[in-house]
Design an enzyme around this catalytic site. Structure first.
Site, mmCIF file in Angstrom:
data_model
loop_
_atom_site.group_PDB
_atom_site.id
_atom_site.type_symbol
_atom_site.label_atom_id
_atom_site.label_comp_id
_atom_site.label_asym_id
_atom_site.label_seq_id
_atom_site.Cartn_x
_atom_site.Cartn_y
_atom_site.Cartn_z
ATOM 1 N N THR A 206 65.793 2.988 -11.502
ATOM 2 C CA THR A 206 64.759 1.957 -11.394
ATOM 3 C C THR A 206 63.719 2.325 -11.543
ATOM 4 O OG1 THR A 206 66.485 0.950 -9.725
ATOM 5 C CG2 THR A 206 63.968 0.477 -9.704
ATOM 6 N N GLY A 289 67.384 1.821 -4.802
ATOM 7 C CA GLY A 289 68.457 0.974 -4.071
ATOM 8 C C GLY A 289 68.026 0.324 -2.786
#
Length: 389
Positions: A206, A289
C-alpha cells in the site's frame, strides 16, 4: 485506480492530462532503481514471484533478486510494456483501460491465464465522486473517506477518545487506555456491521501520499495492491501487475461483506484531511492493512489533543489495536502504560522495526501558523520520503 485518478483530474485538475502523466511515463521507461529494501522485498516474495512466467523474469532476473553492487549505478527493474500503456492512457484517456485498446489487451491476457474477467466487467466499472465523512475532534474538522473504508471506524474510535477529554503535553496511561477502548469498540462495530475480513499476516503493498500545493489545495491519497506484489501476476501485454483485492471480501455467503456481483469490498484505507477554522491544517494516512486506522487515530489525537508538532507526534510510540487477539504495545512506552492497557485487554510488547511490520507506516503533511509546510514519514519505512518543491 486509473478511472478514479482520471475522474479527479477531470473535476479538479488544471494541468493537461498528458502533462500529468509525463513523469509516470518517464519512471516506467527508466525502471525502478533497486536499493537494499527493494532487494529484500523481492527476496521475501521470491517463492511466489517465481510461480508466474510473466512475473519471474522481471523481478528475478536469472532466477535471483536484482542487486545493485556497491558504488555502482543503480540496477533498475523495468516492467515491459508499462511505459507504452501509460503513453496510450495519455493519448486515449482514462476509459481506454476499460473500453478501448488497453481493455482488449487486458481481456486477452485474462483469457490466457484462465481468468473469469470479461469485457463487460471492465466497461461496467465507473469511479465515483462522493461526499467525504466529516466529523469534529477537538478544534479540528476531520474529512475522511466514507462507506466501505476505515473512515467510519476512525470516526467511531475518535468519538470514544473524545469522551476522555485528554489534555497535557504528551499522552500517558489514561490516553492509551482511551485509544485501546475507542479502537476496540470501533473494530467490534466494524466487524458486526461492515463485514469481517480476516487478512493473512503478511506485509502489504500500500502507498499513501499527501500533497499541499502553494495555493493550499490538499490531497490525501491511498492506493494498494493489497499484499506485496498483489496477486504476483503480471499482465504481459500491458505491464499491469494485478492486485489481490478480492481477498477483501468475506468468502462466507450471506454476510454483509460476502463476495458478490457488482459489490465493492470493505477496505482498510483511511486517508484524512483536517481543517481548523475553515482552513487546511494537515493531511495524513498510512499503509499497513488493519493497522492503518489505529495509527491514524492516535496521530490525529497527538496533533489535536496534545498540540504536538509533526516531528514530536511521529516520534511518540503508539499501540496497535486492529481487531486481532492481542493489542501490540511499543516497547518504548512506559511500564505504567503497558500495565494499564494490559489490565483491560490481552496485550503484548512489540518492537517498532522495519521488519516485521508490527505497526502501520504513516505519513503526514501540515500547514503551520506561518504558512510553512512540514512533511514527515515513519522512520521505519525505508521506501518513503518527504520533499518540498
Amino acid at each position: 485506480q486509473v478511472d478514479g485518478l482520471g475522474l479527479a483530474h477531470e473535476r479538479f485538475g488544471k494541468l493537461p492530462w498528458t502533462t500529468v502523466l509525463a513523469p509516470a511515463i518517464e519512471h516506467a521507461e527508466r525502471g525502478m532503481p533497486v536499493d537494499w529494501f527493494a532487494t529484500l522485498r523481492v527476496a521475501m516474495t521470491a517463492r511466489e514471484l517465481a510461480r508466474y512466467p510473466t512475473t519471474a523474469p522481471v523481478w528475478l532476473p536469472g532466477g535471483f533478486p536484482a542487486v545493485t553492487p556497491p558504488g555502482a549505478e543503480p540496477t533498475r527493474v523495468r516492467v515491459p510494456n508499462l511505459a507504452d500503456t501509460m503513453r496510450r492512457l495519455a493519448v486515449a484517456g482514462r476509459r481506454d483501460l476499460y473500453e478501448g485498446a488497453l481493455a482488449k489487451k487486458l481481456i486477452a491476457d485474462f483469457a490466457n491465464v484462465g481468468s473469469v474477467v470479461e469485457a463487460d466487467d471492465l466497461t461496467s466499472y465507473q469511479a465515483r465522486l462522493v461526499e467525504p465523512l466529516a466529523f469534529r475532534h477537538g478544534d479540528a474538522t476531520v474529512l475522511t473517506a466514507d462507506g466501505l473504508t476505515a473512515g467510519p471506524t476512525l470516526a467511531k474510535a475518535l468519538e470514544r477518545v473524545a469522551l476522555a477529554k485528554l489534555t497535557g503535553a504528551a499522552p500517558g496511561a489514561d490516553a492509551f487506555v482511551a485509544y485501546a477502548e475507542g479502537l476496540h469498540a470501533a473494530y467490534e462495530e466494524r466487524f458486526a456491521t461492515m463485514g469481517d475480513v480476516r487478512e493473512p499476516v503478511e506485509p502489504a503493498c500500500t502507498t499513501h501520499l499527501n500533497v499541499i500545493d502553494r495555493e493550499g489545495n490538499v490531497v490525501a491519497l491511498t492506493q494498494t495492491l493489497l499484499s506485496v506484489f498483489g496477486s504476483k501476476v503480471l499482465m504481459p501485454e500491458t505491464g499491469v501487475l494485478m492486485n489481490n483485492g478480492i481477498m477483501w471480501f468475506d468468502p462466507r455467503p450471506g454476510r454483509r461483506n460476502s463476495i458478490g456481483a457488482n459489490k465493492r469490498p470493505l477496505s482498510n484505507m483511511c486517508p484524512a484531511i483536517a481543517t481548523r477554522d475553515g482552513a487546511p491544517w494537515f493531511a495524513i494516512g498510512a499503509s499497513g492493512g488493519r493497522k492503518i486506522v489505529s495509527a491514524v487515530a492516535q496521530l490525529i489525537s497527538f496533533l489535536t489533543d496534545f498540540r504536538m508538532d509533526l516531528e514530536t507526534a511521529f516520534h511518540q510510540p503508539r499501540i496497535d489495536v486492529s481487531g486481532e487477539t492481542k493489542i501490540r504495545i511499543d516497547t518504548r512506552l512506559a511500564d505504567d502504560v503497558a500495565d494499564a492497557v494490559a489490565a483491560r485487554y490481552p496485550s503484548h510488547r512489540a518492537e517498532h522495526t522495519v521488519l516485521p511490520v508490527n505497526y502501520a507506516c504513516p505519513c503526514a503533511i501540515q500547514i503551520g501558523p506561518d504558512g510553512e509546510r512540514t512533511g514527515i514519514t515513519d522512520v521505519m519505512t525505508p521506501g518513503s520520503g518527504a520533499a518540498v518543491a
